[in-house]
Enzyme design. Structure first.
Site, PDB file in Angstrom:
ATOM      1  CE1 TYR A  30      73.572  58.553  34.088  1.00  0.00           C
ATOM      2  CE2 TYR A  30      76.472  58.226  34.166  1.00  0.00           C
ATOM      3  CZ  TYR A  30      75.044  57.991  34.279  1.00  0.00           C
ATOM      4  OH  TYR A  30      74.668  57.528  35.806  1.00  0.00           O
ATOM      5  CD  GLU A  64      70.800  61.287  35.110  1.00  0.00           C
ATOM      6  OE1 GLU A  64      70.145  62.697  35.787  1.00  0.00           O
ATOM      7  OE2 GLU A  64      72.002  61.190  35.591  1.00  0.00           O
ATOM      8  CG  ASP A 106      50.056  48.628  33.643  1.00  0.00           C
ATOM      9  OD1 ASP A 106      50.188  47.926  32.185  1.00  0.00           O
ATOM     10  OD2 ASP A 106      51.061  48.650  34.357  1.00  0.00           O
ATOM     11  CB  THR A 159      56.887  45.964  29.754  1.00  0.00           C
ATOM     12  OG1 THR A 159      55.627  44.817  29.278  1.00  0.00           O
ATOM     13  CG2 THR A 159      56.205  46.132  30.897  1.00  0.00           C
ATOM     14  CE  LYS A 196      54.693  41.773  31.679  1.00  0.00           C
ATOM     15  NZ  LYS A 196      55.063  43.240  31.458  1.00  0.00           N
ATOM     16  NE  ARG A 250      63.673  41.300  30.910  1.00  0.00           N
ATOM     17  CZ  ARG A 250      62.503  40.693  30.869  1.00  0.00           C
ATOM     18  NH1 ARG A 250      61.973  41.257  31.672  1.00  0.00           N
ATOM     19  NH2 ARG A 250      62.233  39.728  30.821  1.00  0.00           N
TER      20      ARG A 250
HETATM   21  N1  DSN Z   1      56.022  40.504  35.853  1.00  0.00           N
HETATM   22  C1  DSN Z   1      54.896  40.846  34.750  1.00  0.00           C
HETATM   23  C2  DSN Z   1      54.508  40.243  34.478  1.00  0.00           C
HETATM   24  O1  DSN Z   1      54.748  38.749  34.706  1.00  0.00           O
HETATM   25  O2  DSN Z   1      53.088  40.346  34.660  1.00  0.00           O
HETATM   26  C3  DSN Z   1      54.094  42.183  35.829  1.00  0.00           C
HETATM   27  O3  DSN Z   1      55.290  43.509  36.019  1.00  0.00           O
END
Ligand code: DSN
Length: 481
Positions: free
Chosen positions: A67, A69, A244, A273, A276, A282
């Site tokens: 943990y 936090e 974003d 994120t 990607k 992830r």
């Molecule tokens: N799930 C992501 C995407 O496929 O673009 C966005 O949240």
């Protein structure tokens, strides 16, 4: 290249699976089956990738048991010195890779990162007592009336984000999402003729609406966004510019997006994120200027549950990879491949939203094939091609059936496929969509959900896709047999 049975990577993953198999063999089998599926399917989901073995292995360890936090220097638990090390490394690499003043590596996902950013902006802007009252309740418990009261306490905060059907994300103020409830929301779209962002229309909306936050960024817009102009508009109306960059973080890290198209120097706060185009684990992350740093660092436990130190370790590894020159070359190849894929589709007669791409994704308007996005997605899967359906601007089929198929090149580029293969894949997609018709609905008329794909086309395309992928083995260093 054949997989290496005695490579370090093979031994690591095989040993891990042996240990898991000793407790619950079905989990070990599912993990092995997932690798087989990933190897066999032609993955064109624009938001997916293949993380390196080092990134994957960094997540499977005893950091999962800790943990932590709070944040470095302000933890709610003792014994966090090793977590401090990996969190600091992830943040340091992120600052260096993106040229950011501050980085926060704790968010568990992109949605979490956006929530941290919203609360950071609100807590920077609004009176603390209002926030404190909001914090004593679970957001899920709040009724519409509660939200109205909250908005009143927060000064009736407004958010202006890209509409979902123009390519924006759910969390950019889509009404059913919490962002559409936390904020009075309005969206901007794209020009109906060109499909491109119309900055002057956006400026006019911003002047009239006077939002607290302008959100830039997308999950299905195939062109570049000029963040210098977005910041100019935000400054003019006193808004905070939030970008974003979840989809295109890899293109920023790899210096494909520079100058006006690099969000980091222009935005007040940037969320992303890490899994990607950035090709990490992830998870999510927030970058910001110094004025927001303290508010962002309060993300856990204000907005987030306990951090995932094993994932932060993997983020540090992925960001170390992204700082290497090879990553820049990879990022440039992603865009070359997307252009080749778009050209391959266009030359065969497909209709693309905006007529092409400048980034990693292509949005096919499948109405020209007489299909919904849902039918097209299912037909492509029948032929071993994994995609996802997506709305197109002013989509007559809504967000569930849709009229679009979104495809992207980060994953296949990681695998090593190049522009020649992309052209051919454009042909395979066109063949499947041309060979598919809408099926009859049970109650008569044509179904929006069901399709019929000519079996000969399905077989031919699946065979060719499989042969293509055989030339570009996924994780060639890993043999689980
Ligand atoms: N799930 C992501 C995407 O496929 O673009 C966005 O949240």
């Amino acid at each position: 290249m054949a997989a290496e049975p005695y490579s370090t990577e093979s031994i690591a993953f095989r040993s891990a699976l042996d240990v898991i198999r000793g407790v619950e063999p079905r989990v070990a089998d599912a993990i092995s089956a997932e690798l087989a599926d990933q190897r066999e399917m032609l993955k064109l989901i624009a938001s997916e990738n293949y993380a390196s073995p080092a990134v994957l292995l960094a997540m499977g360890n005893w950091f999962s048991d800790k943990y932590a936090e709070g944040t470095i220097g302000r933890r709610f638990y003792a014994g966090c010195r090793n977590v401090d090390t990996v969190e600091a490394l992830a943040a340091e690499h992120a600052r260096n890779v993106f040229g950011a003043a501050h980085a926060y590596a704790q968010p568990h996902s992109g949605i979490d990162a956006n929530l941290v950013a919203f609360w950071a902006v609100l807590s920077q802007r609004v009176e603390t007592p209002g926030l404190a009252r909001a914090g004593v309740r679970q957001v899920n418990d709040l009724s519409e009336q509660d939200w109205a009261q909250l908005r009143a306490e927060f000064g009736n905060q407004r958010m202006l984000g890209m509409s979902l059907d123009a390519g924006g994300h759910l969390t950019h103020g889509f009404r059913p999402n919490i962002s559409g409830k936390m904020f009075d929301q309005r969206s901007y779209g794209t020009d109906p003729e060109t499909g491109l962002l119309d900055y002057e229309a956006l400026r006019a909306t911003a002047r009239e609406f006077r939002p607290l936050i302008i959100v830039a960024g997308y999950s299905a817009y195939p062109r570049l966004v000029n963040f210098r102009i977005m910041r100019e508009i935000a400054d003019e109306v006193g808004a905070t510019l939030m970008v974003d960059m979840a989809h295109f973080a890899g293109l920023v890290a790899g210096k494909v997006l520079t100058g006006d198209f690099d969000p980091v120097p222009h935005a007040n706060i940037v969320t992303t994120t890490t899994h990607k185009s950035l090709r990490g684990p992830r998870g999510g992350m927030v970058l910001c200027d110094d004025s927001l740093a303290e508010h962002v660092d309060r993300g856990c436990p204000m907005v987030l549950g306990g951090p995932l130190p094993h994932v932060m370790a993997a983020k540090a590894v992925a960001l170390a990879e992204a700082s290497r020159p090879e990553f820049g070359a990879y990022a440039h190849r992603i865009v070359d491949n997307a252009r080749a894929l778009a050209d391959g589709l266009l030359s065969r007669g497909a209709k693309l939203v905006t007529g092409g791409t400048d980034n990693h994704l292509v949005l096919i308007d499948v109405s020209g094939y007489g299909l919904t996005g849902r039918q097209a997605e299912a037909a492509l899967l029948d032929a071993g091609i994994v995609t996802n359906r997506n709305s197109v601007p002013q989509d007559p089929n809504g967000a569930w059936y849709t009229s679009g198929i979104r495809i992207g090149t980060p994953a296949l580029t990681t695998r090593g496929l190049g522009v020649q293969e992309m052209d051919e894949i454009g042909g395979l997609i066109h063949a499947v969509l041309s060979g598919t018709t809408a099926a009859a609905a049970p109650k008569g008329g044509l179904s929006k959900a069901h399709h019929v794909l000519d079996p000969a086309v399905a077989d031919q395309v699946a065979k060719r896709a499989s042969d293509l992928l055989a030339g570009f083995p996924l994780y060639p260093g890993i043999d689980l047999s």
